[in-house]
Motif scaffolding. Structure first.
Motif, short mmCIF file in Angstrom:
data_model
loop_
_atom_site.label_atom_id
_atom_site.label_comp_id
_atom_site.label_asym_id
_atom_site.label_seq_id
_atom_site.Cartn_x
_atom_site.Cartn_y
_atom_site.Cartn_z
N GLY A 1 -0.93 14.97 -14.20
CA GLY A 1 -0.19 15.79 -13.25
C GLY A 1 -0.69 15.78 -11.83
O GLY A 1 -0.13 16.49 -10.98
N GLU A 2 -1.73 15.00 -11.54
CA GLU A 2 -2.25 14.94 -10.18
C GLU A 2 -1.77 13.69 -9.46
O GLU A 2 -1.54 12.65 -10.09
N SER A 3 -1.65 13.79 -8.13
CA SER A 3 -1.28 12.64 -7.31
C SER A 3 -2.20 12.59 -6.10
O SER A 3 -2.91 13.56 -5.80
N TRP A 4 -2.18 11.44 -5.41
CA TRP A 4 -3.09 11.24 -4.27
C TRP A 4 -2.35 10.51 -3.16
O TRP A 4 -1.59 9.58 -3.41
N PRO B 1 -9.01 13.73 -2.22
CA PRO B 1 -8.53 15.02 -2.74
C PRO B 1 -7.16 14.88 -3.40
O PRO B 1 -6.27 14.22 -2.85
N PRO B 2 -6.97 15.49 -4.57
CA PRO B 2 -5.69 15.37 -5.28
C PRO B 2 -4.68 16.42 -4.82
O PRO B 2 -5.03 17.43 -4.22
N ASN B 3 -3.41 16.14 -5.11
CA ASN B 3 -2.31 17.08 -4.95
C ASN B 3 -1.56 17.15 -6.28
O ASN B 3 -1.58 16.19 -7.05
N LEU C 1 0.85 -1.19 0.00
CA LEU C 1 0.00 0.00 0.00
C LEU C 1 0.89 1.24 0.00
O LEU C 1 1.79 1.36 0.84
N GLY C 2 0.64 2.15 -0.94
CA GLY C 2 1.46 3.35 -1.02
C GLY C 2 0.71 4.48 -1.68
O GLY C 2 -0.39 4.31 -2.23
N ASP C 3 1.30 5.67 -1.63
CA ASP C 3 0.72 6.84 -2.30
C ASP C 3 0.64 6.61 -3.80
O ASP C 3 1.43 5.85 -4.38
#
Length: 308
Positions: free
Chosen positions: A249-252, A229-231, A178-180
Motif C-alpha cells: 500500500g505504499e508508493s514513492w 519517504p513513502p506516501n 524514469l517515473g514514480d
C-alpha cells in the motif's frame, strides 16, 4: 544568486527561522554539487532528514515559509526553480562574426550514429527535467518530459522517429524511463513499451528489434537502498489493486531521490550502452571542424571580400 528584500520584513518565529536555516543549508549543499532544486525536491530533502513529516499540509507550510523568506531577503531568489514555466525568446547577434563563432560552439556531429544503439531519456515529470538535462547534454542524449501518460500524438511521432533511425542506420533505440513508484507511474513504463511497439509494428513483424524500454527509476531496489519517504498509494487509482498485490500500500515519488543519485542513474545507464572509444574518435573529428569554423570567423572580412 541574489538575496533581496521586498516590502516590510516579516517577523519569523524561532522555529520558522530554523526551517529557513535548514533550507539554506540544503540549497547550498546541492548548489555546490551543481544542482538546483524545485520546491518539491527541497521538501523531500526535509522529509528524508526527519526535519518535517511527510504530509501535504507540511509541503504547503514549507512553501509558505519559503515564499515569505525570499520576500524578506533570507533565501536567494534563484535557489528554488520552477522548471515548468520559463521565457522563450529569439537570439540576437552583434555581428556576422559572432554568428559564426556561435556556430562553431554549437556545431555537433551525430556521434550516436556510430554506436550500436540510440538512447532517449523519458522522465515522468516536467519538474525533474533540469536534474537529468546536464548529463543528457553531456552525452548528447535526447530527453523528453512525458507529463504523466504520453499523448497519443507524441507517442506516434516518437515511433516514427525511432523507426526511421532503424531504417536508415539499422540502429535500435533504447528508451530509458524514469517515473514514480506508484500505481500509475509503474504502469506508464508498460504503456510506453506497448504503444511504441504498436505503432512501430503496424507495418512490419519485428518491433522488438527496433525498440526496447528500460525502466531505470524508481525501482524497488533503489527504494530499499536509498530509503526515500513513502506516501500512501492512491486507492482511487484504477491500477491500485494490481499495484497493491505486487508492492503493498505504499508508493514513492521520483522527486524524493537525491538529484545527484538521479543524475548518476542516467549516466551509468548511458555509459553501459556507449562505446567510449568510438565516441572519443568522433569527438576528435568534430573538434577539428570547430577549429575550421573558428578560423573562418577570425578571418570573416577576408572571406566576405571573396563574395562581394
Amino acid at each position: 544568486m541574489p538575496k533581496r528584500s521586498y516590502g516590510p520584513s516579516v517577523k519569523f518565529s524561532k522555529g520558522t527561522l530554523n526551517v529557513i536555516e535548514q533550507a539554506n543549508f540544503i540549497i547550498e549543499d546541492y548548489s555546490a554539487q551543481g544542482f538546483d532544486l524545485t520546491l518539491r525536491q527541497l521538501y523531500y530533502q526535509f522529509v528524508a532528514r526527519d526535519l518535517l513529516p511527510n504530509k501535504q499540509s507540511e509541503y504547503k507550510r514549507l512553501g509558505s515559509i519559503l515564499n515569505d523568506a525570499r520576500l524578506a531577503g533570507l533565501i536567494d531568489w534563484g535557489a528554488i526553480v520552477d522548471r515548468t514555466r520559463f521565457l522563450r525568446k529569439p537570439s540576437f547577434w552583434d555581428s556576422p562574426e559572432d554568428v559564426i563563432r556561435s556556430a562553431a560552439w554549437s556545431f555537433k556531429t551525430d556521434k550516436w550514429r556510430s554506436q550500436s544503439a540510440r538512447i532517449e531519456a523519458w522522465i515522468e515529470k516536467d519538474a525533474l527535467v533540469g536534474v537529468i538535462e546536464p548529463v543528457c547534454n553531456r552525452y548528447e542524449v535526447p530527453f523528453f518530459s512525458c507529463r504523466g501518460y504520453v499523448s497519443q500524438s507524441e507517442m506516434w511521432s516518437a515511433a516514427q522517429r525511432i523507426y526511421q533511425a532503424f531504417e536508415e542506420y539499422e540502429q535500435p533505440t533504447i528508451i530509458v524511463h524514469l517515473g514514480d513508484h506508484d500505481p500509475s507511474g509503474i504502469d506508464m513504463t508498460r504503456d510506453i513499451a506497448d504503444r511504441l511497439k504498436l505503432f512501430i509494428g503496424a507495418d512490419n513483424d519485428w518491433p522488438d528489434d527496433v525498440i526496447s524500454v528500460n525502466r531505470v527509476a524508481l525501482n524497488m531496489e533503489q527504494i530499499l537502498r536509498y530509503n526515500p519517504p513513502p506516501n500512501p498509494a492512491k486507492v482511487t487509482d484504477s491500477r491500485f489493486d494490481s499495484y497493491f498485490n505486487a508492492h503493498g500500500g505504499e508508493s514513492w515519488e521520483l522527486d524524493a531521490l537525491d538529484p545527484k543519485t538521479l543524475s548518476g542513474v542516467i549516466e551509468d545507464t548511458i555509459l553501459r550502452y556507449m562505446d567510449l572509444d568510438l565516441w572519443n574518435k568522433d569527438k576528435a573529428c568534430e573538434q577539428e571542424t570547430k577549429k575550421v569554423i573558428n578560423v573562418i570567423a577570425a578571418n570573416y572580412a577576408e572571406v566576405k571580400d571573396l563574395f562581394l
